[in-house]
Write an enzyme that holds these catalytic residues in place. Structure first.
Site, PDB file in Angstrom:
ATOM      1  N   HIS A  44      42.715  77.241   7.404  1.00 37.26           N
ATOM      2  CA  HIS A  44      43.952  76.482   7.290  1.00 37.26           C
ATOM      3  C   HIS A  44      44.397  76.417   5.832  1.00 37.26           C
ATOM      4  CE1 HIS A  44      43.508  74.255  11.423  1.00 37.26           C
ATOM      5  NE2 HIS A  44      43.596  75.566  11.528  1.00 37.26           N
ATOM      6  N   GLU A  46      45.046  73.953   3.871  1.00 35.63           N
ATOM      7  CA  GLU A  46      44.320  72.996   3.034  1.00 35.63           C
ATOM      8  C   GLU A  46      43.047  73.626   2.480  1.00 35.63           C
ATOM      9  OE1 GLU A  46      45.393  72.673   6.109  1.00 35.63           O
ATOM     10  OE2 GLU A  46      45.627  70.585   6.739  1.00 35.63           O
ATOM     11  N   CYS A  96      44.481  68.713  10.340  1.00 36.07           N
ATOM     12  CA  CYS A  96      44.021  68.659  11.735  1.00 36.07           C
ATOM     13  C   CYS A  96      42.772  67.784  11.848  1.00 36.07           C
ATOM     14  CB  CYS A  96      43.750  70.060  12.257  1.00 36.07           C
ATOM     15  SG  CYS A  96      42.349  70.859  11.470  1.00 36.07           S
ATOM     16  N   CYS A 105      40.100  69.890   9.214  1.00 38.08           N
ATOM     17  CA  CYS A 105      40.365  69.753   7.781  1.00 38.08           C
ATOM     18  C   CYS A 105      40.185  68.311   7.321  1.00 38.08           C
ATOM     19  CB  CYS A 105      41.788  70.212   7.474  1.00 38.08           C
ATOM     20  SG  CYS A 105      42.019  71.975   7.725  1.00 38.08           S
ATOM     21  N   ARG A 197      55.530  91.957  15.654  1.00 37.30           N
ATOM     22  CA  ARG A 197      55.284  92.659  16.925  1.00 37.30           C
ATOM     23  C   ARG A 197      53.818  92.539  17.338  1.00 37.30           C
ATOM     24  NH1 ARG A 197      58.287  98.402  15.703  1.00 37.30           N
ATOM     25  NH2 ARG A 197      60.458  97.709  15.907  1.00 37.30           N
ATOM     26  N   ASP A 213      68.065 105.388  19.824  1.00 33.34           N
ATOM     27  CA  ASP A 213      67.095 105.424  18.717  1.00 33.34           C
ATOM     28  C   ASP A 213      65.746 106.017  19.135  1.00 33.34           C
ATOM     29  OD1 ASP A 213      69.059 104.221  17.291  1.00 33.34           O
ATOM     30  OD2 ASP A 213      68.048 102.296  17.011  1.00 33.34           O
TER      31      ASP A 213
END
Lengths: 325, 325
Positions: A44, A46, A96, A105, A197, A213
């Site tokens: 995370h 933090e 969290c 955290c 993606r 395309d």
């Protein structure tokens, strides 16, 4: 907090299914580190900010190769005693308070004994909230609601995909609004799209784009997985040798309805004017890449290069200064 | 320095014939003020930053109503003794060293005895340079070349209009690249354009725009003067009751050549695709306003509103995140 926000935006939507989060550590008014959560499963924000701050303060390079969240938590808890007692952590989202893919955290912050934690906005996820109350209960000064609106905007995709579906429309154009005539965006922009993606549950694209395309629609630029594809088309017939059909492990739907979109949590639509019109009522956010070139409306060959110099919001408009190349 | 740059950009080209400049005052690592030069004849950025810093330190509100540069210089020299001995001034451009419309900033900085001056880039104007050397000679620590490229970009219009001609192309479009269908930009954007019209030497516009839009092309939104106009048109005949012809004290040229542009120091072209094409070899900078709406290409009536959330450069592209309204 603005610097935390800016850092978090660099990974916007790449953290799926987690929220984008930015954090910074200050000591005696001096900025020690800024970091952002980059990808689900990774540390995370933090923890990354504390890692960088720890290194800045100690020059202990043993921490640098540690990238796993659990190992970072353990290393910091073992080595960073008394280092952060006069430090302040800024974080865009409440730390969290549950064991998910990484340890909470809030426990790390408490055990390092930071003096103050400044939080942009509380966690809207009932499973993760409680961190602020826990820290306060353990004697850490906690301030909530700094640049709160911006911190809430930052996690809107997270709120949407956690409670149903988030639909992002990806759009590329030249400086003067031209969307046709071959590759428009830079390598870095295209890598960002490929990283998206790799994360999304479904890619939606218009039938005409597929026919003209003949795209691959994979994530090769970042070594990622090719997403499932919904081709939105009245006509169901496509040449089998269009590259996107040749990718293993992917499902391709060809449908004249967009109803399927609502079944997925994170959907990206790639398209131009036609798809913009067809989907404008269902899109949550747009991600637009503007290339630094003027392209003629009829003769696409002669791009005139420009360079973007400065951008800012003026009222609700964007104001873009650029240089003729 | 980045904050000084951002502040200066808010007045880009509005300072004509002066350069855009931003300045900040720090004391013991704490930011006391950020300011920018706003308009020729007004106080320089350094003086405005020192004024704000003085007020922050002393709460002496007598300084607040003082807006004239000379009076601010005198007030600070009389009242701010010993206040800035441990302060640092950041400024994007070398402080001036000549008596122009305002007293030289270098003398003020020296007499206030600042500890350090950090300069983005030296003044390219031979008449104004020498400030850095003067300050150094008087025992002030001087550092030159912080974010130098950006500080040089900031004053490119100044360099161009000082040595010949600077041509700015103003362009307005919707989020999806549509430039037609009535007013596009917000009030604040239009006020910025009117402030530019108040400053420029010549406004260039295409004949078709004049015939179709029947514009006034004045600076009424900011109470400014209406600029001289060059209508670029093959056909020389225009209806006399088009409002722009009814403004007193303005010259209007109707010509099928753009040669006249080179005779003026600061020229703004306002137009769409046609003018973009016709002038692309002579334009120095573009100023683009992007409105937060999707406008249909054919039916202009139904704008779909969006909101811009975050913009940043990614490689040479712009990356724009926005929210569907």
């Amino acid at each position: 907090m603005q610097a935390c926000l800016d850092e978090a935006w660099k990974y916007q939507c790449l953290t799926y299914p987690n929220p984008a989060v930015g954090a910074a550590v200050l000591k005696e008014g001096r900025l020690l580190s800024i970091a952002a959560h980059q990808q689900a499963g990774g540390p995370h924000a933090e923890v990354l900010a504390l890692k960088e701050a720890y290194y800045r303060l100690t020059k202990d390079s043993d921490i640098l190769p540690i990238t796993q969240a659990l190992h970072l938590h353990n290393y910091l808890q073992t080595h960073a005693h008394n280092l952060f007692h006069d430090a302040t952590l800024y974080v865009t989202l409440e730390p969290c308070f549950h064991y998910g893919k990484t340890p909470p955290c809030s426990l790390l912050i408490k055990s390092l004994g930071l003096r103050e934690v400044v939080i942009g906005t509380l966690d809207p996820n009932a499973q993760a909230t409680g961190g602020a109350a826990y820290l306060r209960h353990n004697g850490i000064k906690v301030r909530v609601g700094v640049l709160e609106r911006q911190c809430q905007e930052l996690i809107e995709p997270f709120v949407k995909w956690s409670n149903g579906s988030f639909v992002l429309f990806k759009y590329a154009q030249t400086f003067n609004g031209v969307v046709k005539g071959g590759i428009i965006s830079s390598q870095a922009s295209r890598e960002y799209v490929h990283a998206l993606r790799d994360r999304i549950d479904l890619l939606v694209i218009g039938g005409n784009t597929v026919r003209i395309d003949r795209p691959i629609l994979d994530a090769r630029l970042v070594g990622g997985r090719a997403p499932n594809v919904l081709i939105y088309s009245k006509k169901k017939k496509f040449s089998d040798n269009i590259p996107l059909f040749g990718i293993g492990g992917r499902r391709v739907y060809i449908e004249d309805s967009l109803e399927r979109v609502a079944q997925y949590s994170f959907v990206m639509i790639e398209g131009g004017e036609g798809m913009l019109r067809a989907t404008k009522m269902m899109v949550d956010w747009y991600l637009q890449f503007v290339a630094p070139k003027c392209r003629a409306l009829e003769n696409y060959r002669c791009d005139k290069k420009i360079e973007f110099l400065h951008t800012r919001k003026i009222d609700r408009d964007l104001m873009i200064w650029s240089q003729n190349g």
